[in-house]
Design a protein around this motif. Structure first.
Motif, PDB file in Angstrom:
ATOM      1  N   GLY A 482      44.381  43.049  41.338  1.00  0.00           N
ATOM      2  CA  GLY A 482      44.258  41.988  40.728  1.00  0.00           C
ATOM      3  C   GLY A 482      42.498  41.882  40.749  1.00  0.00           C
ATOM      4  O   GLY A 482      41.942  40.960  40.476  1.00  0.00           O
ATOM      5  N   ALA A 483      41.856  43.319  40.363  1.00  0.00           N
ATOM      6  CA  ALA A 483      40.379  43.019  40.430  1.00  0.00           C
ATOM      7  C   ALA A 483      39.985  42.308  39.311  1.00  0.00           C
ATOM      8  O   ALA A 483      38.715  42.252  39.210  1.00  0.00           O
ATOM      9  CB  ALA A 483      40.132  44.618  40.681  1.00  0.00           C
ATOM     10  N   GLY A 484      40.935  42.303  37.877  1.00  0.00           N
ATOM     11  CA  GLY A 484      40.621  42.527  36.555  1.00  0.00           C
ATOM     12  C   GLY A 484      39.567  42.462  36.327  1.00  0.00           C
ATOM     13  O   GLY A 484      39.244  44.005  36.338  1.00  0.00           O
ATOM     14  N   ARG A 485      38.450  41.534  35.363  1.00  0.00           N
ATOM     15  CA  ARG A 485      37.634  42.453  35.314  1.00  0.00           C
ATOM     16  C   ARG A 485      35.998  43.595  35.923  1.00  0.00           C
ATOM     17  O   ARG A 485      35.837  44.052  35.575  1.00  0.00           O
ATOM     18  CB  ARG A 485      36.599  41.694  33.942  1.00  0.00           C
ATOM     19  CG  ARG A 485      36.277  40.897  34.877  1.00  0.00           C
ATOM     20  CD  ARG A 485      36.025  38.929  34.175  1.00  0.00           C
ATOM     21  NE  ARG A 485      36.014  37.843  35.137  1.00  0.00           N
ATOM     22  CZ  ARG A 485      34.277  37.400  35.611  1.00  0.00           C
ATOM     23  NH1 ARG A 485      33.607  38.313  34.896  1.00  0.00           N
ATOM     24  NH2 ARG A 485      34.597  36.627  35.902  1.00  0.00           N
ATOM     25  N   HIS A 486      36.382  43.032  36.968  1.00  0.00           N
ATOM     26  CA  HIS A 486      35.627  43.919  37.668  1.00  0.00           C
ATOM     27  C   HIS A 486      36.300  45.221  38.143  1.00  0.00           C
ATOM     28  O   HIS A 486      35.777  46.031  39.027  1.00  0.00           O
ATOM     29  CB  HIS A 486      35.395  43.306  39.493  1.00  0.00           C
ATOM     30  CG  HIS A 486      34.964  41.592  39.159  1.00  0.00           C
ATOM     31  ND1 HIS A 486      33.666  41.555  38.727  1.00  0.00           N
ATOM     32  CD2 HIS A 486      35.030  41.085  39.406  1.00  0.00           C
ATOM     33  CE1 HIS A 486      33.770  40.244  38.768  1.00  0.00           C
ATOM     34  NE2 HIS A 486      34.850  39.800  40.038  1.00  0.00           N
ATOM     35  N   ALA A 487      37.323  44.825  37.879  1.00  0.00           N
ATOM     36  CA  ALA A 487      38.014  46.651  37.580  1.00  0.00           C
ATOM     37  C   ALA A 487      37.498  48.308  37.487  1.00  0.00           C
ATOM     38  O   ALA A 487      37.340  49.298  38.010  1.00  0.00           O
ATOM     39  CB  ALA A 487      39.501  46.910  37.026  1.00  0.00           C
ATOM     40  N   LEU A 488      36.687  47.877  35.678  1.00  0.00           N
ATOM     41  CA  LEU A 488      35.639  48.735  35.070  1.00  0.00           C
ATOM     42  C   LEU A 488      34.461  49.223  36.532  1.00  0.00           C
ATOM     43  O   LEU A 488      34.342  50.666  36.115  1.00  0.00           O
ATOM     44  CB  LEU A 488      35.910  47.932  34.018  1.00  0.00           C
ATOM     45  CG  LEU A 488      34.929  49.568  32.979  1.00  0.00           C
ATOM     46  CD1 LEU A 488      36.372  50.096  33.054  1.00  0.00           C
ATOM     47  CD2 LEU A 488      34.229  48.536  31.839  1.00  0.00           C
ATOM     48  N   SER A 489      33.377  48.500  36.488  1.00  0.00           N
ATOM     49  CA  SER A 489      33.205  48.374  36.898  1.00  0.00           C
ATOM     50  C   SER A 489      32.881  48.885  38.727  1.00  0.00           C
ATOM     51  O   SER A 489      32.830  50.415  38.754  1.00  0.00           O
ATOM     52  CB  SER A 489      32.224  46.983  37.365  1.00  0.00           C
ATOM     53  OG  SER A 489      32.967  46.010  38.591  1.00  0.00           O
ATOM     54  N   ARG A 490      34.044  48.910  39.359  1.00  0.00           N
ATOM     55  CA  ARG A 490      34.478  49.584  40.374  1.00  0.00           C
ATOM     56  C   ARG A 490      34.971  51.224  40.472  1.00  0.00           C
ATOM     57  O   ARG A 490      34.531  51.404  40.900  1.00  0.00           O
ATOM     58  CB  ARG A 490      36.162  49.023  41.145  1.00  0.00           C
ATOM     59  CG  ARG A 490      34.905  47.302  41.862  1.00  0.00           C
ATOM     60  CD  ARG A 490      35.893  46.834  42.484  1.00  0.00           C
ATOM     61  NE  ARG A 490      36.929  47.872  43.669  1.00  0.00           N
ATOM     62  CZ  ARG A 490      37.339  46.858  44.145  1.00  0.00           C
ATOM     63  NH1 ARG A 490      38.256  45.977  44.368  1.00  0.00           N
ATOM     64  NH2 ARG A 490      38.408  47.963  45.595  1.00  0.00           N
ATOM     65  N   PHE A 491      35.707  51.117  39.130  1.00  0.00           N
ATOM     66  CA  PHE A 491      36.038  52.707  39.101  1.00  0.00           C
ATOM     67  C   PHE A 491      34.992  53.359  38.584  1.00  0.00           C
ATOM     68  O   PHE A 491      34.514  55.145  38.720  1.00  0.00           O
ATOM     69  CB  PHE A 491      37.114  52.412  37.553  1.00  0.00           C
ATOM     70  CG  PHE A 491      38.121  53.623  37.097  1.00  0.00           C
ATOM     71  CD1 PHE A 491      38.307  53.797  36.502  1.00  0.00           C
ATOM     72  CD2 PHE A 491      36.781  54.372  35.306  1.00  0.00           C
ATOM     73  CE1 PHE A 491      39.058  55.230  36.816  1.00  0.00           C
ATOM     74  CE2 PHE A 491      37.333  55.778  35.215  1.00  0.00           C
ATOM     75  CZ  PHE A 491      38.533  56.117  35.093  1.00  0.00           C
TER      76      PHE A 491
END
Lengths: 670, 166
Positions: A482-491
């Motif tokens: 559930g990181a949501g929109r942070h997921a892309l930057s984390r990716f």
């Protein structure tokens, strides 16, 4: 003696100089390291680079002799022809025993030179010892070439025409396959030299693993590509579409690949956690030992096959001596010094380290399987004079079952934490991958119900590897938590090594799907056709049109034209060919291969039939290209891993400076 | 679940390619042999093929006679079919060839005393490896168990002795 000077003499002379330099490099840096004399230590780098220059010069001289068709050189006369296309004149340089050994030594010298040039951040004494060990190997093989396999021997009088190259080798495959394979094979010599140097030093630590890993990775990457290319070459050249035979020569390159893969993984544990040190050193020795064994098997002529050009027993005995000296010597050194190396880094059985150990256990068992499978017939014949064959059915019953638990476990590895992992938690996080895998098995069964459950499970295994790899990336970017929109930057922020692992593991899955699909769902049709008649291969209709005799530069050929259509619609005309090479009195078949998406239609021409027709062999091979595409992914994974920040050249330097300061402050504090 | 669509779609795409690759096609029984060698009886021909796949083309590199286009492979394929027409069982055909050419002709070595080492090595390698790993873990486990010093042991003993009295 020939009346005129040949460039070959220059090559010969350069090779002798390279030997002299290697002998210096074998001894002086070692002495320097023992005496802590920087001037003696620095000799290693200088001789390394100069040896590379002279071996390169020697190799260039041989290439030149081939290019100008200098038949006063016996090697050129025996393996070339003035009418041969230029590409095959050049590749013919290593299409024979002597030339391929020279390429072997050139690549060995190349790796030595690279360590000398880019090993600036290595401790002085370690570097000196690594280069010295590398020079032992170089000296042994230079002696081997000069005494038993000299490519520069001259003929007098000079023959007017050459004997041409084995037609099977007159192929673009020869340009690519041996150099890639040798870059892999011989590249493992660096891991070996590092291991022996570490044993001499009596010290291995995480930093050692960090220095060894990029070299091992590079070698592994090239070996992966080399084996894969060789497999594709056999596939299109042999005329019936087999891509792996468990032939001793193939096994010779597959064994170092298996143990090299194990080494890559155990080196990760050593680098990150300081554990498995002794084991990693042993694996490094074993991997290059298997490369040497492979060289012996292929070069000594102990096996009889297309690759074994060598028939002279003196060569076999010489390589066997090198083999015994290096493998025996390094293992003895290991037995003597390894107990003094400190073990470190404890971990629970269920942990990332545990998973990598599991990988090592199965890969080494698989290596042992291929090892006995390859050598047992030789040993048995030597002892009892009884000849047996160890073929594909043996490996299907032994190697394949060893691979299944390993492949099932692959997605778990990156999901487990270091030191102590959580198997249930990892399973939960792999839930998506499990679901997709199950779906894939069901879908495959629906479409191929008649073919049985086993192939569908095989496809599922491939999907499991691919989705498991993607699942891991999704998990690390927080997508599943559930990181949501942070997921892309984390990716985007994930380390390169995470992508490298995912790409390589997914590539393995792609290869598995290709293998399962081709072996289980292939469609073959073999029929005798007369002009105008057609046959059916899967959805494709193949109609025999006519044949045209033609003449090539150094061969004659019959070109058979086949019309391919699907659902009544003409797709193309293809032309499988039978060639006849006059100089060697040999015939080859050139299959026509058409790719549709990832699948291929494979058409070749068999024997002429009594009824006047021509035998057409048509194979529809579903998803066959995935076998090799998967290996490209694996190699790409290796490449991405090489670009990871911690391996970049020079990156370690500032860290070293900082580290050097720390103890002083600590002392001041104490 | 919404966020999981990327790996899901990718996997689905891969699965979707499989049927596109004609996996659904009905496979026609055919063989890597020359048409004039084939037997008319499809059952016998299927058996001939099964046997051929396990027999080595003696002059080739680890190829079965089913895959090879060498002259000798052709002769052996014809021989296998002749024996089948004569009414031999699969095992009898294999034995016939072993009698003529030795065990060398079998791609899968027989499991006998001579080849025992060959067949047990894979299992043995795995078991020995697993045993070594297990022993290591045990040693580590016992090495890391917190040990009490003699003074602590004595204190513990005295505490335990006192305890029931209080």
């Amino acid at each position: 003696m020939s009346g005129f000077f040949s460039i070959a003499e220059l090559g010969h002379y350069a090779l002798v100089l390279a030997l002299a330099l290697s002998l210096i490099q074998s001894t002086v840096p070692l002495w320097g390291a023992a005496a802590r004399d920087s001037r003696l230590i620095r000799v290693g780098s200088a001789t390394s680079i100069t040896t590379l220059f002279f071996v390169g010069l020697s190799f260039a001289a041989l290439v030149y002799a081939y290019v100008i068709s200098d038949f006063s050189v016996e090697n050129v006369w025996a393996n070339s022809h003035s009418a041969k296309p230029m590409l095959y004149k050049v590749t013919g340089v290593w299409g024979n025993h002597e030339g391929s050994m020279l390429l072997w030594v050139l690549i060995l010298a190349l790796f030595g030179g690279l360590v000398a040039m880019f090993g600036g951040n290595l401790p002085e004494t370690l570097k000196a010892r690594v280069l010295a060990v590398q020079a032992w190997v170089a000296s042994a093989f230079l002696l081997f070439i000069l005494f038993t396999s000299n490519p520069f021997i001259r003929l007098d009088p000079t023959p007017g025409e050459g004997q041409d190259l084995n037609p099977i080798l007159q192929d673009i495959g020869l340009a690519v396959h041996p150099p890639l394979l040798y870059l892999g094979y011989v590249g493992f010599s660096i891991a070996f030299s590092f291991a022996v140097a570490a044993l001499i030093e009596g010290r291995v630590d995480a930093a050692w693993a960090r220095w060894v890993r990029p070299w091992t990775l590079t070698a592994w990457l090239f070996l992966t590509l080399g084996i894969s290319m060789g497999s594709y070459w056999a596939y299109y050249e042999l005329g019936w579409g087999g891509w792996w035979f468990w032939d001793p020569v193939e096994n010779a390159s597959f064994m170092p690949w298996l143990s090299g893969t194990a080494l890559l993984h155990s080196a990760i544990v050593m680098e990150k956690r300081g554990a498995l040190k002794i084991w990693t050193v042993l694996l490094a020795i074993l991997t290059f030992s298997l490369s040497l064994l492979g060289t012996f098997l292929v070069r000594s002529g102990v096996l009889t096959s297309v690759h074994a050009f060598a028939t002279d027993p003196t060569r076999g005995v010489f390589i066997l001596m090198i083999l015994v000296l290096f493998i025996g010597g390094s293992l003895a050194l290991f037995a003597w010094r390894a107990p003094s190396l400190k073990q470190g880094g404890l971990f629970a059985p269920i942990s990332r380290e545990g998973a990598l150990l599991f990988n090592n256990l199965f890969l080494v068992a698989a290596t042992a399987t291929v090892f006995v499978g390859t050598l047992y017939p030789l040993a048995l014949e030597a002892v009892t004079e009884e000849k047996i064959t160890v073929g594909a059915p043996f490996y299907n019953l032994t190697f394949v079952p060893l691979m299944i638990p390993l492949l099932l476990a692959v997605p778990y590895g990156p999901m487990l934490a270091w030191k102590r992992g959580d198997l249930i938690g990892a399973s939960q996080r792999l839930g998506v991958a499990m679901g997709v895998t199950l779906l894939a098995v069901v879908v495959t069964l629906v479409f191929t119900g008649t073919e049985g459950v086993l192939p569908a499970l095989g496809i599922g295994l491939g999907i499991w590897l691919i989705v498991g790899a993607l699942n891991e990336l999704a998990d690390r970017s927080g997508l599943t938590r559930g990181a949501g929109r942070h997921a892309l930057s984390r990716f985007m922020g994930l380390p390169r090594s995470a992508f490298a692992t995912a790409i390589a593991h997914a590539g393995l899955g792609v290869t598995v799907i290709g293998i399962v699909s081709t072996t289980s769902y292939q469609i073959e049709t073999i029929r005798s056709l007369e002009t105008g008649e057609s046959l059916q291969a899967g959805a494709y209709t193949i109609t025999y049109q006519d044949f045209i005799p033609q003449t090539g530069p150094n061969y004659r050929e019959d070109v058979f034209r086949l019309q391919v259509s699907k659902d009544g619609e003409d797709l193309m005309t293809v032309a499988p060919t039978k060639r006849f090479y006059d100089a060697r009195q040999m015939a080859t078949t050139e299959a026509a291969i058409e790719t549709f998406w990832f699948s291929q239609l494979y058409l070749s021409i068999g024997e002429p039939q009594e009824d006047g027709g021509v035998t057409v062999r048509a194979y529809y091979k579903p998803l066959v290209t995935l076998i090799w595409i998967g290996s490209l992914f694996m190699a790409a994974g290796g490449l991405v891993s090489l670009t990871d920040r911690r391996f970049r050249v020079g990156a370690a330097k500032p860290a070293k400076v900082r580290l050097a300061k720390k103890p002083r402050t600590a002392e001041a504090g104490a | 679940m919404k966020r999981l669509w990327i790996p899901f779609l990718l996997a689905l795409g891969l699965v979707a390619f499989a049927p596109a690759g004609q996996l659904a096609g009905v496979s026609t029984p055919a063989h890597a042999v020359e048409p004039d060698e084939m037997l008319d009886d499809p059952k016998l021909e299927a058996r001939a093929r099964e046997i051929s796949a396990g027999l080595r083309c003696l002059v080739c590199q680890n190829q079965s006679i089913d895959d090879s286009n060498a002259e000798l492979a052709k002769d052996l394929r014809v021989l296998v079919r002749e024996r089948l027409v004569e009414g031999d069982s699969n095992a009898e055909v294999r034995q016939y060839l072993v009698d003529r050419y030795g065990e060398f002709v079998l791609l899968r070595p027989v499991l006998d005393a001579e080849n025992l080492l060959l067949w047990v090595t894979p299992v043995l390698a795995l078991l020995v490896g697993a045993f070594i790993v297990r022993r290591r873990f045990r040693q580590n486990a016992s090495a890391t168990e917190p040990r009490l010093s003699p003074e602590e042991e004595a204190e513990l003993a005295s505490v335990l002795k006192k305890d029931p009295a209080e």
